[in-house]
Design a protein around this motif. Structure first.
Motif, short mmCIF file in Angstrom:
data_model
loop_
_atom_site.label_atom_id
_atom_site.label_comp_id
_atom_site.label_asym_id
_atom_site.label_seq_id
_atom_site.Cartn_x
_atom_site.Cartn_y
_atom_site.Cartn_z
N MET A 51 0.84 -1.20 0.00
CA MET A 51 0.00 0.00 0.00
C MET A 51 0.87 1.25 0.00
SD MET A 51 -3.39 0.25 2.35
CE MET A 51 -2.99 1.60 3.43
N GLY A 52 0.57 2.14 -0.93
CA GLY A 52 1.35 3.38 -1.03
C GLY A 52 1.00 4.35 0.07
N LYS A 53 1.69 5.47 0.07
CA LYS A 53 1.35 6.49 1.07
C LYS A 53 0.02 7.14 0.74
CE LYS A 53 4.57 9.07 2.98
NZ LYS A 53 5.59 10.14 3.03
N PRO A 54 -0.68 7.61 1.77
CA PRO A 54 -2.02 8.19 1.55
C PRO A 54 -1.99 9.39 0.60
CG PRO A 54 -1.62 7.85 3.88
CD PRO A 54 -0.34 7.56 3.19
N ARG A 55 -2.97 9.43 -0.25
CA ARG A 55 -3.22 10.61 -1.10
C ARG A 55 -4.57 11.17 -0.65
NH1 ARG A 55 -0.20 10.80 -5.72
NH2 ARG A 55 -1.89 11.83 -6.84
N VAL A 56 -4.51 12.34 -0.07
CA VAL A 56 -5.64 12.81 0.73
C VAL A 56 -6.29 14.06 0.14
CG1 VAL A 56 -6.33 13.65 3.02
CG2 VAL A 56 -4.57 11.87 2.82
N ILE A 57 -7.61 14.04 0.11
CA ILE A 57 -8.35 15.28 -0.14
C ILE A 57 -8.81 15.81 1.21
CG2 ILE A 57 -10.59 16.20 -0.90
CD1 ILE A 57 -10.28 14.67 -3.47
N TYR A 58 -8.45 17.07 1.50
CA TYR A 58 -9.07 17.73 2.64
C TYR A 58 -10.17 18.62 2.11
CZ TYR A 58 -10.33 19.84 6.90
OH TYR A 58 -11.09 20.22 7.96
N TRP A 59 -11.37 18.31 2.52
CA TRP A 59 -12.56 18.99 1.98
C TRP A 59 -12.99 20.09 2.95
CZ3 TRP A 59 -17.98 16.19 1.60
CH2 TRP A 59 -18.86 16.98 0.85
N PHE A 60 -12.70 21.34 2.57
CA PHE A 60 -13.12 22.47 3.41
C PHE A 60 -14.60 22.75 3.20
CE2 PHE A 60 -8.56 23.37 3.40
CZ PHE A 60 -8.36 23.79 4.71
N ARG A 61 -15.28 23.06 4.29
CA ARG A 61 -16.70 23.41 4.22
C ARG A 61 -16.96 24.59 5.16
NH1 ARG A 61 -18.71 17.92 4.18
NH2 ARG A 61 -19.20 18.15 6.35
N THR A 62 -17.56 24.33 6.32
CA THR A 62 -17.75 25.44 7.25
C THR A 62 -16.60 25.46 8.26
OG1 THR A 62 -19.20 24.02 8.51
CG2 THR A 62 -20.24 25.67 7.10
N ASP A 63 -15.40 25.28 7.75
CA ASP A 63 -14.21 25.29 8.62
C ASP A 63 -13.08 25.97 7.86
OD1 ASP A 63 -14.16 23.26 6.72
OD2 ASP A 63 -12.77 22.03 7.87
N LEU A 64 -13.34 27.20 7.43
CA LEU A 64 -12.39 27.88 6.54
C LEU A 64 -11.25 28.51 7.34
CD1 LEU A 64 -15.04 29.34 4.13
CD2 LEU A 64 -13.24 27.72 3.53
N ARG A 65 -10.42 27.63 7.90
CA ARG A 65 -9.32 28.11 8.76
C ARG A 65 -8.21 27.08 8.81
NH1 ARG A 65 -13.30 26.16 12.17
NH2 ARG A 65 -12.69 24.33 13.37
N LEU A 66 -7.07 27.51 9.32
CA LEU A 66 -5.97 26.59 9.59
C LEU A 66 -5.77 26.36 11.08
CD1 LEU A 66 -3.31 27.73 6.94
CD2 LEU A 66 -4.87 25.78 6.82
N HIS A 67 -6.19 27.35 11.90
CA HIS A 67 -6.01 27.21 13.35
C HIS A 67 -7.11 26.35 13.96
CE1 HIS A 67 -3.47 30.68 12.56
NE2 HIS A 67 -2.92 30.50 13.73
N ASP A 68 -6.72 25.48 14.83
CA ASP A 68 -7.63 24.61 15.56
C ASP A 68 -8.65 23.90 14.67
OD1 ASP A 68 -8.70 23.28 17.75
OD2 ASP A 68 -10.30 24.76 17.96
N SER A 69 -8.14 23.11 13.78
CA SER A 69 -9.02 22.27 12.96
C SER A 69 -8.71 20.81 13.24
CB SER A 69 -8.80 22.59 11.48
OG SER A 69 -9.56 21.70 10.71
N PRO A 70 -9.55 20.17 14.05
CA PRO A 70 -9.29 18.75 14.36
C PRO A 70 -9.28 17.88 13.11
CG PRO A 70 -11.00 19.66 15.79
CD PRO A 70 -10.72 20.69 14.75
N ALA A 71 -10.10 18.24 12.15
CA ALA A 71 -10.16 17.42 10.94
C ALA A 71 -8.88 17.58 10.11
CB ALA A 71 -11.39 17.79 10.11
N LEU A 72 -8.41 18.81 10.01
CA LEU A 72 -7.17 19.03 9.25
C LEU A 72 -6.01 18.31 9.92
CD1 LEU A 72 -5.76 20.44 6.89
CD2 LEU A 72 -5.49 22.46 8.33
N LYS A 73 -6.00 18.33 11.25
CA LYS A 73 -4.95 17.62 11.97
C LYS A 73 -5.01 16.13 11.65
CE LYS A 73 -3.08 16.72 16.60
NZ LYS A 73 -3.11 15.25 16.52
N ALA A 74 -6.23 15.59 11.60
CA ALA A 74 -6.38 14.17 11.29
C ALA A 74 -5.84 13.87 9.89
CB ALA A 74 -7.85 13.76 11.38
N ALA A 75 -6.05 14.79 8.96
CA ALA A 75 -5.53 14.60 7.60
C ALA A 75 -4.01 14.59 7.61
CB ALA A 75 -6.06 15.71 6.69
N LEU A 76 -3.42 15.51 8.36
CA LEU A 76 -1.96 15.61 8.39
C LEU A 76 -1.33 14.44 9.14
CD1 LEU A 76 -1.70 19.46 8.94
CD2 LEU A 76 -1.24 18.18 6.84
N ASP A 77 -2.07 13.94 10.14
CA ASP A 77 -1.58 12.79 10.89
C ASP A 77 -1.42 11.54 10.01
OD1 ASP A 77 -1.34 14.22 13.17
OD2 ASP A 77 -3.18 13.49 14.13
#
Length: 665
Positions: free
Chosen positions: A1-27
């Motif tokens: 299995m290759g490394k993850p290729r990820v779409i982060y889908w922004f919706r009502t979270d138009l920010r970089l600070h304190d985004s649990p979902a974005l952190k999950a994507a980066l993790d």
DNA sequence: CATCACGTTGTCTCA
DNA sequence: TTGAGACAACGTGAT
């Protein structure tokens, strides 16, 4: 299995600070990360959004895109112009995506959209990661802790919140972002259906954001402009974007006294430049500010401040808990939260201008209305049971009631897209239980269109609160359009700013010009005229309407009406509400469309004859916003007296009984 | 069962 | 000028 290729889908979270979902994507330590926004025709055509909120959204997207690029020159917010439901399967394949990550949403359209996307992902073998982040607590968890019941009071929220533990501490913004991969789009764009276009009234040109293909006019995934969407120029000075949100938050927090001793009922609704509250609410709506970041930065100041700090519900943190309360109510009630009919939590009051609803079989199975359940609130047709009430509503909406306080607020709302919370109380009370006796759903619809901080859950919840149909019941406490503003702003500075007709009227009469001696008005360069419209002039004088009714008379009528409705004691899901037999419980001369013994769901059918009906309805119907604007590209099946063939009320006897049984469960 | 205190944000009069 | 009480009276939750 290759490394993850990820779409982060922004919706009502138009920010970089304190985004649990974005952190999950980066993790996931992805090989590549695509930050994307799906340019959803639902938002473009079906959700009611005025120019000011459009501008705020585009601000947020542009700011976010720039922030992403700062972290990685190869990256940006990739706006892709197609509905997510049709776009994603093609996109996942084209970009060899392994994971889709997004923040959980709670509005009714968003929930069904996300369910659909999750199902598609499963079919395509794409892993979906969803994280909560929009509220302090996960609304579903909050409800669970509240014994499955909608959260209807602050007590319940705080109690349920205690068992869930403190809201999560904010997460830092990422220091870097992975590259996006190849962004080739080797598939066709599905052109959306533009009809019905509930935003036609907001446009002064054709909508062309889809005409230039999936990646926009330059093929660079740009954020559309207002011009591309055909939306009129925005007028609000309040602008969006995470950068502004964080700066605004810093300003608030820097002032420790303000932060720690904030008490909402003591903030003046008449203050402007600066306003008395934080003005951060639109950022909470678009997610350009995290509510947990706000909460903890305030709470840390409060904790240090000592015993003079204010407490929920009036404190700054209390305001955020209220927001969670409304999200909890919405989560528990689903789409019925946004309306009276079918809502077990909303009192039935025979308001004027009630929403039209489809018959019960439609109501119970699919979205309440095909065109707009999506947005979560109503812009659906309503019954004009009283031309007088319709005129009250029109004058309320456009700030020509003849009550300067109400008119000032409504003009500010339209121009700036924001008014103070207590100002919202004043106009909402006035439209519903404290003046016009018009359905709160009409008012909610106007707020939905004009507020830059419009949040379905909070808007609906607050309208129910103010109309005393849920959350609050002390209907005898009624805001006066004269006494209330006078308490805050004796000189009438606020009214003079927004209602220039009052600019030079003596202080004594600024909230009740109809009491002013004629020579005082003359000196102030204004004349009062019954039924005056906005901006009228006559013989060099400004013209302002005489009050559209005697407030004290109307207040009494409303209080009597509410008392009656409380005595009758029906809720929106009562079979008697749905089948029209609620009319039997009200005297014919009670305020509202109470005449006769029979009538349709929520006042849909007007008399006994029609109640049996298999005929088309062809009586007067109109959209809430239909009366204004030059760009009236009226969508056909929305309004007017020309129903499309086939717009028949379905036969309803059997289905009605069916519903009644179901509703008793 | 009753009673009472309380609920983010009312208005008016009168001392 | 400010503060207390009347007004007429809601639902909820504690006792």
């Amino acid at each position: 299995m290759g490394k993850p290729r990820v779409i982060y889908w922004f919706r009502t979270d138009l920010r970089l600070h304190d985004s649990p979902a974005l952190k999950a994507a980066l993790d996931l330590k992805p090989e590549c990360l695509y930050p994307i926004w799906t340019w959803d025709p639902h938002y473009v055509y079906r959700a009611r959004v005025g120019p000011n909120r459009w501008q705020f959204l585009l601000d947020c997207q542009n700011d976010l895109s720039a922030s992403i690029t700062k972290l990685n020159k190869k990256s940006k917010l990739h706006v892709i112009r197609e509905a997510p439901q049709t776009l994603f399967p093609k996109l996942w394949k084209a970009w060899k995506i392994s994971h889709l990550v997004f923040e959980k949403d709670t509005d009714s359209y968003a929930r069904s959209r996300d369910e659909e996307v999750i199902a598609l992902a499963k079919k395509a073998g794409v892993e979906v990661i969803v994280k909560t982040g929009r509220t302090l607590f996960d609304p579903d968890e909050l409800v669970k802790q509240n014994r499955g019941k909608p959260t209807m009071s602050m007590n319940q929220v705080q109690h349920a919140g205690e068992t869930l533990g403190e809201p999560a501490r904010p997460i830092d913004a990422p220091q870097s972002l992975p590259d996006p991969g190849d962004t080739k789009l080797d598939f066709d764009q599905e052109q959306p259906a533009s009809d019905p276009d509930v935003n036609a009234v907001q446009r002064d040109q054709d909508e062309k954001s889809y005409a230039s293909g999936l990646a926009g006019p330059k093929g660079d995934f740009s954020v559309p402009t207002l011009e591309e969407i055909g939306i009129k120029n925005a007028t609000s000075p309040h602008r969006g974007g995470e950068t502004r949100a964080l700066k605004g938050l810093d300003e608030i927090i820097k002032d420790e006294d303000y932060t720690a001793t904030f008490a909402k009922p003591n903030t003046a609704p008449t203050d402007f430049e600066p306003q008395s509250t934080t003005l951060l609410s639109p950022h909470l709506h678009f997610g350009s500010l995290s509510c947990r970041l706000f909460y903890w930065r305030a709470q840390d100041v409060i904790s240090k401040y000592g015993s003079k700090a204010t407490q929920p519900p009036t404190s700054l943190t209390g305001q955020l808990l209220f927001r969670d309360m409304y999200f909890g109510a919405q989560a528990a009630l689903g789409h019925t939260f946004a309306q009276t009919v079918g809502n077990p939590n909303c009192r039935f009051v025979p308001w004027h201008l009630p929403s039209r609803v489809q018959d019960s079989s439609d109501r119970d199975s699919a979205p309440v209305t095909t065109t707009n359940a999506a947005s979560g609130t109503q812009e659906r047709d309503y019954q004009i049971d009283s031309p007088e009430a319709e005129e009250y509503f029109r004058r309320w909406k456009h700030g020509i009631t003849g009550f300067p306080w109400i008119d000032a607020l409504m003009r500010q709302l339209r121009h700036d897209g924001w008014i103070h919370h207590l100002g919202r109380h004043a106009v909402a009370c006035f439209l519903t239980r404290g003046g016009c006796y018009v359905s709160w759903e009409r008012g909610a619809s106007v707020f939905e269109e004009w507020l830059i901080d419009h949040e379905v859950a909070c808007n609906i919840g607050n309208w129910q609160w103010l109309s005393c149909t849920a959350f609050y019941a002390q209907f005898y406490r009624c805001y006066s359009p004269v006494a209330f503003p006078r308490k805050w702003d004796k000189e009438g500075r606020f009214v003079r700013k927004w209602v220039p007709e009052m600019a030079d009227v003596p202080e004594k009469y600024v909230y009740e010009p109809w009491k002013a001696p004629i020579q005082d008005l003359k000196k102030a360069g204004v004349m009062l005229k019954k039924g005056a419209e906005l901006g009228e002039e006559e013989g060099g004088s400004k013209v302002y309407p005489k009050p559209m009714f005697d407030f004290n008379d109307r207040r009494q009528i409303c209080i009597d009406g509410l008392k009656q409705a409380y005595d009758v004691g029906l809720y929106g899901n009562d079979p008697k509400v749905l089948d029209g037999s609620w009319r039997k419980l009200f005297p014919d001369d009670a305020e509202g469309p109470t005449k006769g013994k029979k009538g349709g769901i929520g006042g849909m059918i007007e008399d006994d004859e029609e109640a049996t009906g298999e005929e088309e309805f062809d009586d007067v119907q109109r959209k809430g916003e239909g009366e204004e604007g030059s760009a009236k590209k009226k969508s056909e099946n929305q309004g007017g007296a020309s129903p499309k063939p086939g717009r028949k009320r379905k036969e309803n006897h059997g289905s009605m009984e069916q519903f009644v049984k179901r509703s008793k469960k």
